[in-house]
Design a protein around this motif. Structure first.
Motif, PDB file in Angstrom:
ATOM      1  N   ASP A 172     -14.952   3.295   5.957  1.00  0.00           N
ATOM      2  CA  ASP A 172     -14.144   3.547   7.149  1.00  0.00           C
ATOM      3  C   ASP A 172     -13.080   4.630   6.948  1.00  0.00           C
ATOM      4  O   ASP A 172     -12.311   4.916   7.866  1.00  0.00           O
ATOM      5  CB  ASP A 172     -13.443   2.254   7.602  1.00  0.00           C
ATOM      6  N   THR A 181       0.870  -1.160   0.000  1.00  0.00           N
ATOM      7  CA  THR A 181       0.000   0.000   0.000  1.00  0.00           C
ATOM      8  C   THR A 181       0.917   1.224   0.000  1.00  0.00           C
ATOM      9  O   THR A 181       2.138   1.085   0.074  1.00  0.00           O
ATOM     10  CB  THR A 181      -0.882   0.029   1.254  1.00  0.00           C
ATOM     11  N   TYR A 202      -4.578  -0.795   4.677  1.00  0.00           N
ATOM     12  CA  TYR A 202      -5.517  -0.892   3.559  1.00  0.00           C
ATOM     13  C   TYR A 202      -6.934  -0.917   4.119  1.00  0.00           C
ATOM     14  O   TYR A 202      -7.260  -1.764   4.955  1.00  0.00           O
ATOM     15  CB  TYR A 202      -5.242  -2.149   2.744  1.00  0.00           C
ATOM     16  N   VAL A 203      -7.762   0.008   3.670  1.00  0.00           N
ATOM     17  CA  VAL A 203      -9.140   0.088   4.146  1.00  0.00           C
ATOM     18  C   VAL A 203     -10.025  -0.675   3.164  1.00  0.00           C
ATOM     19  O   VAL A 203     -10.385  -0.168   2.107  1.00  0.00           O
ATOM     20  CB  VAL A 203      -9.592   1.554   4.284  1.00  0.00           C
ATOM     21  N   GLU A 204     -10.321  -1.912   3.527  1.00  0.00           N
ATOM     22  CA  GLU A 204     -11.127  -2.749   2.639  1.00  0.00           C
ATOM     23  C   GLU A 204     -12.536  -2.201   2.499  1.00  0.00           C
ATOM     24  O   GLU A 204     -13.106  -2.189   1.410  1.00  0.00           O
ATOM     25  CB  GLU A 204     -11.165  -4.181   3.189  1.00  0.00           C
ATOM     26  N   ASN A 205     -13.101  -1.737   3.577  1.00  0.00           N
ATOM     27  CA  ASN A 205     -14.418  -1.106   3.539  1.00  0.00           C
ATOM     28  C   ASN A 205     -14.206   0.407   3.472  1.00  0.00           C
ATOM     29  O   ASN A 205     -13.834   1.043   4.453  1.00  0.00           O
ATOM     30  CB  ASN A 205     -15.215  -1.475   4.793  1.00  0.00           C
ATOM     31  N   VAL A 206     -14.469   0.992   2.304  1.00  0.00           N
ATOM     32  CA  VAL A 206     -14.160   2.413   2.123  1.00  0.00           C
ATOM     33  C   VAL A 206     -15.053   3.319   2.966  1.00  0.00           C
ATOM     34  O   VAL A 206     -14.784   4.520   3.086  1.00  0.00           O
ATOM     35  CB  VAL A 206     -14.250   2.832   0.638  1.00  0.00           C
ATOM     36  N   ALA A 227      -7.057   3.570   0.422  1.00  0.00           N
ATOM     37  CA  ALA A 227      -8.413   3.115   0.091  1.00  0.00           C
ATOM     38  C   ALA A 227      -8.446   2.266  -1.171  1.00  0.00           C
ATOM     39  O   ALA A 227      -9.523   1.849  -1.611  1.00  0.00           O
ATOM     40  CB  ALA A 227      -9.338   4.315  -0.063  1.00  0.00           C
ATOM     41  N   GLY A 228      -7.283   1.982  -1.760  1.00  0.00           N
ATOM     42  CA  GLY A 228      -7.269   1.188  -2.982  1.00  0.00           C
ATOM     43  C   GLY A 228      -7.545   2.055  -4.197  1.00  0.00           C
ATOM     44  O   GLY A 228      -7.399   3.276  -4.176  1.00  0.00           O
ATOM     45  N   CYS A 241      -4.406   6.181   5.516  1.00  0.00           N
ATOM     46  CA  CYS A 241      -4.852   4.875   5.021  1.00  0.00           C
ATOM     47  C   CYS A 241      -4.772   4.850   3.506  1.00  0.00           C
ATOM     48  O   CYS A 241      -4.634   5.890   2.854  1.00  0.00           O
ATOM     49  CB  CYS A 241      -6.270   4.568   5.486  1.00  0.00           C
TER      50      CYS A 241
END
Length: 401
Positions: free
Chosen positions: A101, A89, A95-99, A158-159, A156
């Motif tokens: 958050d 990352t 890494y925030v898998e659930n954006v 966020a991908g 973080c």
């Protein structure tokens, strides 16, 4: 006749070497140097964040083997160390898998792997990957500024935004939606491009969440403000469309480093008609970095409530950034650009994008590394001046999905 110069025979150790007087600046005081002040500043930084990360690494990666004397090393790589291992990352941030958050963090990195707005050399769709990969080389601590991102803020990753390679407008809508979500959450959005066409949907994503006025400081060799290119809204057009937004005035668009042989006249005409602010490299050399930053801030902030930075890596002389779609000699030296960037970021930002990193053309990841440096320089400057989070008061029209 002229007599030959006399020579002195000297056996090793038989004669002393001539004593040379050493001179130094009589007013120099090491304790007044930035180097020494940085040494002292580091002592004031907390180490609690690093301690938490090492403990987390042991819990998530299993304690290391019995033969290790350093008991903070886990079996599986987690966190910053080792720099050559782990899942990349940005800066190895969580890494925030659930954006949903992202609002729990001060800043969030979004990858925008999109290069359908490119008009010559493609490859910037791989920019976010390249920037993240080489970001593993960095620590979160900056010596000169005396800041530690791990200790003083939360970051973080966020991908990536899901862009549509064959469709500019659908991709723009996706990008705007992603940026507006992050901005509405309160996290500072940091976008890793991608070609420069993403500038318009990124600014639009912020502008639609606020009634406040936004200025733009744009580092580039190209003016990027013509209406269309090849009949589409390409990477040469973002500021035409961004300055059409009701709360983004062209009078608050400041363009730094523009020049050379790749500035389309269509864009020059629009810049003249709209009264944008353009400084060439020659202008900046005459003014110097400090005065340039002062002027950029004055113009971008005039009657505005926030400033957005768009940093195109091709603003740097192409000898330093070969991995870009439109390389142009004669741009900024890296040190000049980073100095100006740090000075303008010190007043606070509502968003930051780094664009036109093209790994297929890069050499030894140096262009991607410069993209990393742009992000950490801006974050570090905001932290050092207490401006990180200053964008939150702008959010008076948050979106919800």
């Amino acid at each position: 006749m002229r007599e030959p110069p006399s020579r002195q025979a000297r056996r090793a150790g038989a004669m002393h070497a001539p004593v040379r007087e050493r001179r130094h600046h009589p007013d120099f005081n090491m304790l007044d140097s930035q180097g020494w002040k940085a040494l002292e500043a580091e002592a004031k930084l907390s180490g609690k964040g690093w301690g938490r990360e090492k403990q987390w690494a042991l819990e998530m990666g299993l304690p290391g083997s019995e033969s290790l004397t350093d008991k903070s090393i886990p079996t599986f790589a987690r966190g910053e160390l080792p720099h050559f291992a782990g899942i990349n990352t940005f800066l190895k941030a969580p890494y925030v898998e659930n954006v949903r958050d992202v609002g729990k963090y001060d800043a969030a990195v979004l990858g925008i792997p999109f290069d359908s707005g490119t008009t010559y050399r493609p490859g910037t769709r791989f920019g976010p990957q390249g920037i993240r990969r080489i970001s593993a080389l960095y620590t979160p601590y900056n010596y000169e500024m005396g800041v530690d991102l791990r200790e003083q803020m939360t970051l973080c990753d966020a991908g990536d935004v899901f862009t549509i390679p064959a469709n500019l407008e659908k991709s723009f809508d996706q990008i705007t939606r992603g940026v507006s979500h992050v901005f509405s959450s309160g996290a500072l959005p940091i976008m890793l491009g991608g070609d420069h066409s993403i500038g318009f949907p990124c600014v639009r994503g912020i502008a639609e969440c606020t009634s406040k006025r936004i200025g733009i400081i744009h580092f580039d060799r190209h003016i990027d403000i013509q209406q269309k290119d090849l009949d589409e809204r390409m990477h040469t057009t973002p500021w035409y469309w961004a300055t059409n937004l009701p709360n983004v005035s062209p009078k608050n668009l400041v363009q730094l480093g523009i020049g050379g042989w790749q500035v389309p006249r269509d864009g020059v005409k629009v810049a003249r008609e709209r009264g944008t602010n353009v400084l060439t490299i020659d202008d900046i050399e005459k003014l110097g970095p400090e005065k340039t930053a002062e002027i950029a801030l004055e113009l971008a902030w005039k009657d505005a409530d926030a400033v957005y930075i768009s940093f195109d890596v091709d603003s740097i002389d192409c000898g330093f950034v070969p991995g870009t779609g439109w390389p142009e000699p004669g741009g900024f030296l890296p040190r000049e650009a980073l100095k100006i960037l740090g000075l303008v970021a010190a007043e606070g930002l509502c968003g930051l994008e780094v664009v036109e990193v093209s790994p297929p053309y890069d050499t030894s990841d140096i262009t991607a590394l410069f993209g990393v440096r742009v992000v950490v320089e801006a974050l570090g400057s905001m932290l050092a001046h207490g401006k990180l989070g200053s964008h939150k008061h702008l959010i008076d029209k948050p979106v919800s999905f």
